[in-house]
Design a protein around this motif. Structure first.
Motif, PDB file in Angstrom:
ATOM      1  N   PRO A 101       0.817  -1.223   0.000  1.00  0.00           N
ATOM      2  CA  PRO A 101       0.000   0.000   0.000  1.00  0.00           C
ATOM      3  C   PRO A 101       0.850   1.272   0.000  1.00  0.00           C
ATOM      4  O   PRO A 101       0.583   2.212  -0.757  1.00  0.00           O
ATOM      5  CB  PRO A 101      -0.820  -0.116   1.285  1.00  0.00           C
ATOM      6  N   CYS A 102       1.913   1.279   0.819  1.00  0.00           N
ATOM      7  CA  CYS A 102       2.775   2.456   0.850  1.00  0.00           C
ATOM      8  C   CYS A 102       3.501   2.624  -0.474  1.00  0.00           C
ATOM      9  O   CYS A 102       3.684   3.738  -0.976  1.00  0.00           O
ATOM     10  CB  CYS A 102       3.798   2.342   1.986  1.00  0.00           C
ATOM     11  N   TRP A 103       3.894   1.509  -1.051  1.00  0.00           N
ATOM     12  CA  TRP A 103       4.639   1.565  -2.314  1.00  0.00           C
ATOM     13  C   TRP A 103       3.742   2.105  -3.432  1.00  0.00           C
ATOM     14  O   TRP A 103       4.161   2.950  -4.214  1.00  0.00           O
ATOM     15  CB  TRP A 103       5.153   0.164  -2.646  1.00  0.00           C
ATOM     16  N   LEU A 104       2.460   1.630  -3.443  1.00  0.00           N
ATOM     17  CA  LEU A 104       1.520   2.109  -4.447  1.00  0.00           C
ATOM     18  C   LEU A 104       1.268   3.603  -4.296  1.00  0.00           C
ATOM     19  O   LEU A 104       1.045   4.322  -5.260  1.00  0.00           O
ATOM     20  CB  LEU A 104       0.181   1.360  -4.316  1.00  0.00           C
ATOM     21  N   ARG A 105       1.332   4.093  -3.069  1.00  0.00           N
ATOM     22  CA  ARG A 105       1.057   5.501  -2.802  1.00  0.00           C
ATOM     23  C   ARG A 105       2.334   6.338  -2.901  1.00  0.00           C
ATOM     24  O   ARG A 105       2.321   7.492  -2.511  1.00  0.00           O
ATOM     25  CB  ARG A 105       0.438   5.666  -1.423  1.00  0.00           C
ATOM     26  N   GLY A 106       3.471   5.725  -3.299  1.00  0.00           N
ATOM     27  CA  GLY A 106       4.643   6.540  -3.576  1.00  0.00           C
ATOM     28  C   GLY A 106       5.746   6.490  -2.543  1.00  0.00           C
ATOM     29  O   GLY A 106       6.441   7.487  -2.331  1.00  0.00           O
ATOM     30  N   ALA A 145      -1.027   5.892   3.979  1.00  0.00           N
ATOM     31  CA  ALA A 145       0.222   5.588   3.291  1.00  0.00           C
ATOM     32  C   ALA A 145       0.667   6.770   2.425  1.00  0.00           C
ATOM     33  O   ALA A 145      -0.179   7.524   1.953  1.00  0.00           O
ATOM     34  CB  ALA A 145       0.037   4.348   2.422  1.00  0.00           C
ATOM     35  N   PRO A 146       1.952   6.950   2.175  1.00  0.00           N
ATOM     36  CA  PRO A 146       3.092   6.225   2.759  1.00  0.00           C
ATOM     37  C   PRO A 146       3.438   6.738   4.172  1.00  0.00           C
ATOM     38  O   PRO A 146       3.202   7.901   4.475  1.00  0.00           O
ATOM     39  CB  PRO A 146       4.232   6.544   1.803  1.00  0.00           C
ATOM     40  N   ILE A 147       4.032   5.840   4.950  1.00  0.00           N
ATOM     41  CA  ILE A 147       4.360   6.156   6.337  1.00  0.00           C
ATOM     42  C   ILE A 147       5.871   6.254   6.499  1.00  0.00           C
ATOM     43  O   ILE A 147       6.611   5.440   5.970  1.00  0.00           O
ATOM     44  CB  ILE A 147       3.875   5.049   7.290  1.00  0.00           C
ATOM     45  N   TYR A 155       4.811   9.668  10.811  1.00  0.00           N
ATOM     46  CA  TYR A 155       4.516  10.803   9.945  1.00  0.00           C
ATOM     47  C   TYR A 155       3.861  10.225   8.695  1.00  0.00           C
ATOM     48  O   TYR A 155       4.433   9.341   8.041  1.00  0.00           O
ATOM     49  CB  TYR A 155       5.786  11.595   9.622  1.00  0.00           C
ATOM     50  N   GLU A 156       2.638  10.692   8.408  1.00  0.00           N
ATOM     51  CA  GLU A 156       1.807  10.015   7.419  1.00  0.00           C
ATOM     52  C   GLU A 156       1.677  10.844   6.144  1.00  0.00           C
ATOM     53  O   GLU A 156       2.060  12.004   6.095  1.00  0.00           O
ATOM     54  CB  GLU A 156       0.421   9.761   8.045  1.00  0.00           C
ATOM     55  N   ASP A 157       1.067  10.227   5.122  1.00  0.00           N
ATOM     56  CA  ASP A 157       0.832  10.888   3.843  1.00  0.00           C
ATOM     57  C   ASP A 157       2.113  11.535   3.322  1.00  0.00           C
ATOM     58  O   ASP A 157       2.105  12.660   2.827  1.00  0.00           O
ATOM     59  CB  ASP A 157      -0.254  11.965   3.988  1.00  0.00           C
ATOM     60  N   ALA A 158       3.242  10.803   3.454  1.00  0.00           N
ATOM     61  CA  ALA A 158       4.514  11.392   3.054  1.00  0.00           C
ATOM     62  C   ALA A 158       4.633  11.414   1.536  1.00  0.00           C
ATOM     63  O   ALA A 158       4.137  10.523   0.843  1.00  0.00           O
ATOM     64  CB  ALA A 158       5.666  10.578   3.655  1.00  0.00           C
ATOM     65  N   ASN A 159       5.241  12.480   1.030  1.00  0.00           N
ATOM     66  CA  ASN A 159       5.652  12.506  -0.364  1.00  0.00           C
ATOM     67  C   ASN A 159       7.014  13.183  -0.407  1.00  0.00           C
ATOM     68  O   ASN A 159       7.606  13.461   0.652  1.00  0.00           O
ATOM     69  CB  ASN A 159       4.628  13.231  -1.239  1.00  0.00           C
TER      70      ASN A 159
END
Lengths: 225, 698
Positions: A101-106, A145-147, A155-159
Motif C-alpha cells: 500500500p505504501c509503495w503504491l502511494r509513492g 500511506a506512505p508512512i 509521519y503520514e501521507d509522506a511525499n
C-alpha cells in the motif's frame, strides 16, 4: 546485507537504572512463576530505550540472567524483530514502510528524498550520527500511506516535498507534530470529510463526538424497550 | 488409541502419536527434514505435508496429532505437488555443490530431492550466501547449505543440555549459530553432524576424506567408556576413517560421545607394529620367536608368586581369559584387572553392575550420584539422566564434586560423611529416596578408587538396602507382572572392567592386587610383570621387574617394557566386551592390525606354548566355549542380566576426604585417545581453559 547486524564495538557493561529496574520487576511480575521468559520482549525494549535506542550484548547478558534464560534465546528474539537495534542508530531513527500500500502511494519518492537529502541507503547511518534509515515492512497505517516512522512517531501521507520539509526541520532540531504531513485530518479522505456531514458544523469541524454519544444512549434506551 | 485411515489402510496408534507416525505405521513413507523421533517437534520444513480429509490445505503430518477417524492420503496428486513445491523452495537457496560436499551420497536433501522433488528449478535469481560459523574442532560448517530445520538447535538444547546454539535473524536472513561463535561445549556435540539432514554441519576431522560408497562398514562395540556404545566403524583398506553410532535403544539410543567418534585417528599413530626387546637399555625390533624366547628365558625358574599380570581398560574378555589361564598354569595368584585400584568386590555380581540398567534410568524417580561425574564417565548415559529429568518428577542428589551435569541436582555433600548421614536417615535426601518408587544409586569410581573404597561400597549397599532400592517382583492390581527393580548401580569407566571381574581376573589366594604388585615389584619380590594393555598404572614403581607389555600403542606401559608384544586395537579384533550393566556384547573386526601385530588372545596362546604351559584352545571358538563353560553369563549376548543380590563390600572406617572424579580429561583416557590429534585439539579447546593455571605454562 545480513539481517543479523551486531555492533562490533560493544560497551563492557550494562545495568538497568533503578527506575527501569523497578519497571522491569513490575513487567516480570505480570507473568506466572516459571514463565518469566515471557517478559523478554518488554525488557529488551526497556534496555533499548535506556541505551540510546540500541541494545548492547551486555544488556542481553543482563536480561538473560534476570529471566534465567539462555543468552542465545534472548539474542534470537532480539535479532528476529526489526524493532530491536543491536548497533547504534542515529538520533532520528527513520523507518520507511515500503510494503505494497505504501509503495503504491509513492514510498519510492520518500526513499528517494531521504537518499537525496541525507545520502542514506537502507541500513545506513549518516556521518553526523543524526539519522539512520531502515526499510521496514507494513507499519499498519495503510490508510495514511506512505508512512515514515521517526523514532516512536508516525509521519503520514509522506511525499517527496513534505518529507524534505520534515527532514529539514529535524536537522534543525525541531520535531514537527506527528500525524499527517499533508494536513489531512486523521484518515479522512484527502478532500475533506465526505460522509457524516450532519455531524459537522458549517466550517466542517467535528461536532459529532457529543452527538454520537447522545445517539448511543438513545440506542441503548431503545434496546431496553 | 485413535484409529485412522491412511491410504485406505486402517491403523491404530497410541494416543498422542502424530499423523506422521501413523503413516509410518501404515507403511506410507513420508519425507521429512526437521522431524526427528528423539527431538521436540518443530514443524518448520513443511516436507511432511499430507492430505487430510475435510482440511482445505495439506497438513504438516509431524505436527498434527493423530485423531479418531482421520482419513489421510499420502499418494495423491495434491501431496505430490505440495512436496515438489516445498522441495523447490528448499532448494532455492541451497547451493548445487553436491560434488564437493561431504554429505554427498548420504544426504537426506539429495535423496529426497531425487525421490520427491521437481525435475528442475524455476529460480534464476542469485542465491544467498551465509558466512560459515566456528563451532569448535569437531563440527565443520558450510552454512550456505543450511535449510534451517533446527535439528541441531533442538539437539544441543534438549539432549546435550548446552544452550549455545540458536537461530538468529528471520526469513531470508535466518542463520544457525552458536552464541558469539563459541565452540559447542558438549561431550555429545558431534551428534549434530549425524542429525544435520544436509551438508551444513559436517565432520571436521573427516572433511574431504572419503565418499560413503568407498567405505566398508563394520558393526561393532565401542571401548572408550564402560557403556559399550554400539558403533559402526567405516574403513577403507586397513584404515579406520570414521566411527558412527548404531541404534541400540537400551544402550546408546542413537548417540555416541565425541571421544567414541573421534578418537579413531589415534589408531593410526604411535602404533606398535612389531615385537621389541630391550637390549642394552634400548628397545630394538626382534622377531616374534626371539621375543618369546627372551620371555621364556627370563621366566624360567621364577616361582608363581614372583609373576604378576595386570589387564588394561580396553582389553577384550577373551585375551584376559587366555592370560588368566596362562597365569594360573604358571601358578601365579597375582592378577588384577582394576588398574585404578577400585575396591570392587566380585563375590556378588550385583555388587559391581549397573543393575538399574541404562534404559531403567527412564523409570527412576530419584537418583543419588556418589563419587561420579556421569557427564565425563559416560556422556551418553548422562544424556539419559537428563532425558528422564526433562520429563519431570526426578530428584537428583550428588555426593562428590559439584560439576555441571546439564540438569539440576541437590549437592548433598562432598564425601563419606554425607553418605553415613544418608544411611542413618539423617539427611533429607534419605526420605526422598525412601518415598521414591524406583530410587537409584549411581556409584562412581571416584568413590571406590580410594583406600576406604570397600567401606564406601558397603555403605552404599547399606543405603540401597535401607532406602528400598531393591524392589522384588510383584503383581499389580490387574494381575500383571511388575518386574523387580534394583537401583544399585555401579558406573564403571573402563570397557574391560566388568568382563575382567566376571572371569575373575583378580588376585587369587594370597595374590597381590595392583597396589600390592607395585609394592612387590619395587621391593624386588615380584620379578616379572605382564601388562596386558595396562597403561594407567604408575610404571615408575615397577622397579627392576621384567616387564612384558602386550598392547597396541606406544604409551606409558610400552615405554617401561622390556619386551613388547604388539597386539590389536578394538577395531582390529573380534572380541567380547561386558558393559557396565553386565551386558555381553560382541565386537567385530573392521580392519587388520598393522605390521606384525596380532590379535591378543593368539599372542597369549603362542606364548603359552613357549613357556611350556600350552593353553587348551586353538581357535577363538574353542576359547569362547571354554569361557562359556567357566561363567554362564557369556552364554547370552546383548542381554542386560538381572543379577541376584548378596553381600559385598567390607564395612569399615571411611576418611573424610571428598570423593574425587577419576576422569581428569574426558578427551584423553586411554592410549588410543591419547594418541589422537583430534582429542588433543578438543583438550586444548574445552579442557585446558577451564583448568586452573598451574604456573608452569609459558
Amino acid at each position: 546485507m545480513s539481517g543479523i547486524d551486531i555492533a562490533e564495538n560493544q560497551p563492557e557493561s550494562f545495568a538497568f537504572t533503578p527506575e527501569n529496574m523497578a519497571k522491569a520487576d513490575a513487567i516480570i511480575a505480570k507473568y506466572p512463576e516459571g514463565r518469566q521468559a515471557s517478559a523478554v520482549m518488554p525488557l529488551l525494549d526497556l534496555a533499548q530505550r535506556q541505551h540510546d535506542n540500541w541494545i548492547p550484548l551486555a544488556a542481553i547478558d543482563v536480561i538473560s540472567e534476570k529471566l534465567t534464560m539462555p543468552r542465545i534465546r534472548v539474542l534470537e528474539v532480539a535479532t528476529f524483530y526489526t524493532m530491536y537495534n543491536l548497533k547504534p542508530v542515529g538520533k532520528y531513527f527513520l523507518q520507511a514502510c515500503t510494503t505494497t500500500p505504501c509503495w503504491l502511494r509513492g514510498s519510492d519518492q520518500v526513499m528517494k528524498c531521504i537518499k537525496d537529502k541525507l545520502g542514506l541507503d537502507n541500513h545506513q547511518t549518516s556521518e553526523d550520527g543524526m539519522f539512520t534509515l531502515l526499510e521496514v515492512e507494513c507499519l499498519g497505517a495503510c490508510a495514511n500511506a506512505p508512512i515514515l516512522q521517526v523514532n516512536d512517531d508516525f509521519y503520514e501521507d509522506a511525499n517527496y516535498e513534505n518529507t524534505a520539509k520534515l527532514l529539514d526541520a529535524l536537522k534543525k532540531g525541531e520535531v514537527p507534530e506527528p500525524g499527517s504531513l499533508s494536513g489531512r485530518n486523521h484518515s479522512e479522505p484527502e478532500a475533506g470529510a465526505q460522509t457524516l456531514m450532519s455531524y459537522r458544523d458549517n466550517e466542517g469541524a467535528r461536532t459529532y463526538d457529543a452527538q454520537i454519544s447522545a445517539a448511543q444512549s438513545t440506542d441503548a434506551n431503545a434496546g431496553d424497550k | 488409541m485413535p484409529k485412522l485411515t491412511v491410504n485406505g489402510t486402517e491403523v491404530e496408534v497410541p494416543a498422542g502419536a502424530s499423523v506422521l507416525q501413523a503413516c509410518e505405521e501404515a507403511g506410507a513413507e513420508v519425507p521429512r527434514f526437521c522431524y526427528h523421533e528423539r527431538l521436540s517437534i518443530a514443524g518448520n520444513c513443511r516436507m511432511c505435508l499430507v492430505e487430510m480429509e475435510r482440511s482445505p490445505k495439506p497438513v504438516a503430518s509431524c505436527a498434527m496429532p493423530a485423531g479418531e477417524g482421520m482419513v489421510i492420503r499420502t499418494d495423491t496428486d495434491l501431496v505430490k505437488k505440495a512436496r515438489e513445491g516445498v522441495m523447490e523452495f528448499l532448494l532455492i537457496n541451497h547451493p548445487l555443490d553436491c560434488p564437493i560436499c561431504d554429505q554427498g551420497g548420504e544426504c537426506d536433501l539429495q535423496d529426497q530431492a531425487m525421490a520427491f522433488g521437481h525435475h528442475s528449478s524455476r529460480y534464476d535469481e542469485n542465491k544467498r550466501a551465509v558466512e560459515d560459523k566456528y563451532m569448535g574442532p569437531l563440527v565443520n560448517t558450510i552454512m550456505t547449505r543450511c535449510i534451517h530445520c533446527t535439528r541441531c538447535v533442538r539437539f544441543s538444547t534438549e539432549v546435550a543440555g548446552v544452550t549455545d546454539m540458536g537461530l538468529l535473524g528471520r526469513g531470508e536472513n535466518a542463520e544457525i549459530t552458536t552464541y558469539l561463535e563459541k565452540a559447542l561445549d558438549s561431550e555429545l556435540s558431534a551428534n549434530v553432524i549425524d542429525l544435520c539432514p544436509v551438508g551444513a554441519l559436517t565432520s571436521k576431522p573427516y572433511a574431504f576424506v572419503a565418499r560413503p560408497w568407498e567405505l566398508r562398514k563394520t558393526e561393532t562395540i565401542d571401548v572408550m567408556d564402560a557403556l559399550g556404545s554400539n558403533i559402526r566403524v567405516d574403513t577403507r583398506g586397513s584404515e579406520v576413517l570414521r566411527v558412527l553410532p548404531r541404534l541400540h535403544e537400551e544402550v546408546n539410543e542413537e548417540w555416541i560421545s565425541d571421544k567414541t567418534r573421534y578418537a579413531c585417528d589415534g589408531l593410526k599413530r604411535q602404533r606398535l607394529d612389531k615385537p621389541y626387546l630391550r637390549k642394552d637399555g634400548k628397545l630394538q625390533p626382534v622377531s616374534w620367536d626371539d621375543a618369546f624366547a627372551a620371555i621364556a628365558a627370563k621366566m624360567k625358574g621364577l616361582k608363581g608368586a614372583e609373576i604378576a599380570a595386570v589387564a588394561g581398560d580396553t582389553v577384550d574378555v577373551e585375551s584376559m581369559f587366555a592370560l588368566k589361564g596362562l597365569m594360573t598354569a604358571l601358578g601365579s595368584p597375582n592378577l588384577d584387572c582394576r588398574q585404578d585400584g577400585a575396591k570392587l568386590d566380585a563375590t556378588t555380581r550385583a555388587g559391581y553392575l549397573f543393575n538399574a540398567t541404562i534404559a531403567g534410568i527412564e523409570e527412576a524417580d530419584a537418583i543419588l550420584i556418589v563419587g561420579a561425574n556421569p557427564r565425563w564417565d559416560a556422556a551418553v548415559l548422562n544424556s539419559r539422566i537428563r532425558k528422564r529429568w526433562l520429563t519431570g518428577g526426578l530428584k537428583v542428589g550428588v555426593i562428590g564434586a559439584p560439576v555441571d551435569l546439564t540438569y539440576k541436582y541437590d549437592h548433598l555433600g562432598a564425601g563419606a560423611q554425607t553418605l553415613t548421614e544418608l544411611a542413618d536417615g539423617k539427611n533429607d535426601f534419605a526420605s526422598v529416596l525412601k518415598d521414591a518408587k524406583k530410587p537409584m544409586l549411581i556409584l562412581g569410581m571416584g568413590a571406590l578408587t580410594r583406600e576406604d573404597g570397600a567401606a564406601v561400597l558397603a555403605m552404599a549397599r547399606k543405603i540401597a538396602e535401607s532406602t528400598g532400592m531393591l524392589v522384588p517382583a510383584s503383581k499389580d492390581e490387574e494381575g500383571n507382572e511388575v518386574p523387580a527393580w534394583n537401583g544399585f548401580s555401579v558406573l564403571h569407566t573402563a570397557a574391560s572392567r566388568v568382563g575382567g571381574l566376571d572371569i575373575g581376573f583378580l588376585p587369587g589366594n594370597g595374590g597381590a592386587d595392583v597396589a600390592g604388585m607395585l609394592d612387590g615389584a619395587s621391593k624386588g619380590k615380584i620379578k616379572a610383570v605382564y601388562l596386558l594393555g595396562a597403561d594407567e598404572i604408575d610404571t615408575q614403581r615397577l622397579g627392576d621387574a621384567f616387564v612384558i607389555y602386550q598392547g597396541h600403542h606406544g604409551d606409558r606401559g610400552a615405554h617401561r617394557a622390556d619386551v613388547i608384544l604388539p597386539g590389536a586395537a578394538y577395531t582390529e579384533k573380534d572380541g567380547l566386551y561386558v558393559n557396565t550393566e553386565g551386558r555381553v556384547q560382541m565386537g567385530l573386526r573392521a580392519s587388520f592390525p598393522p605390521g606384525e601385530a596380532r590379535e591378543d588372545w593368539t599372542i597369549v596362546r603362542a606364548l603359552s606354548a613357549h613357556l611350556g604351559a600350552t593353553l587348551p584352545y586353538d581357535s577363538l571358538e574353542q576359547l569362547r566355549a571354554a569361557l562359556r563353560k567357566s561363567n554362564e553369563v557369556f552364554t547370552e549376548i546383548d542381554i542386560a542380566p538381572k543379577a541376584a543380590w548378596g553381600p559385598f563390600g567390607a564395612e569399615g572406617a571411611m576418611s573424610e576426604t571428598g570423593f574425587g572424579t577419576t576422569v581428569e580429561n574426558f578427551y584423553m583416557t586411554d592410549p588410543i585417545s591419547r594418541a589422537s590429534q583430534t582429542m588433543a585439539e578438543c583438550t586444548e579447546v574445552f579442557v585446558l581453559p577451564k583448568q586452573d593455571k598451574t604456573g608452569t605454562e609459558g
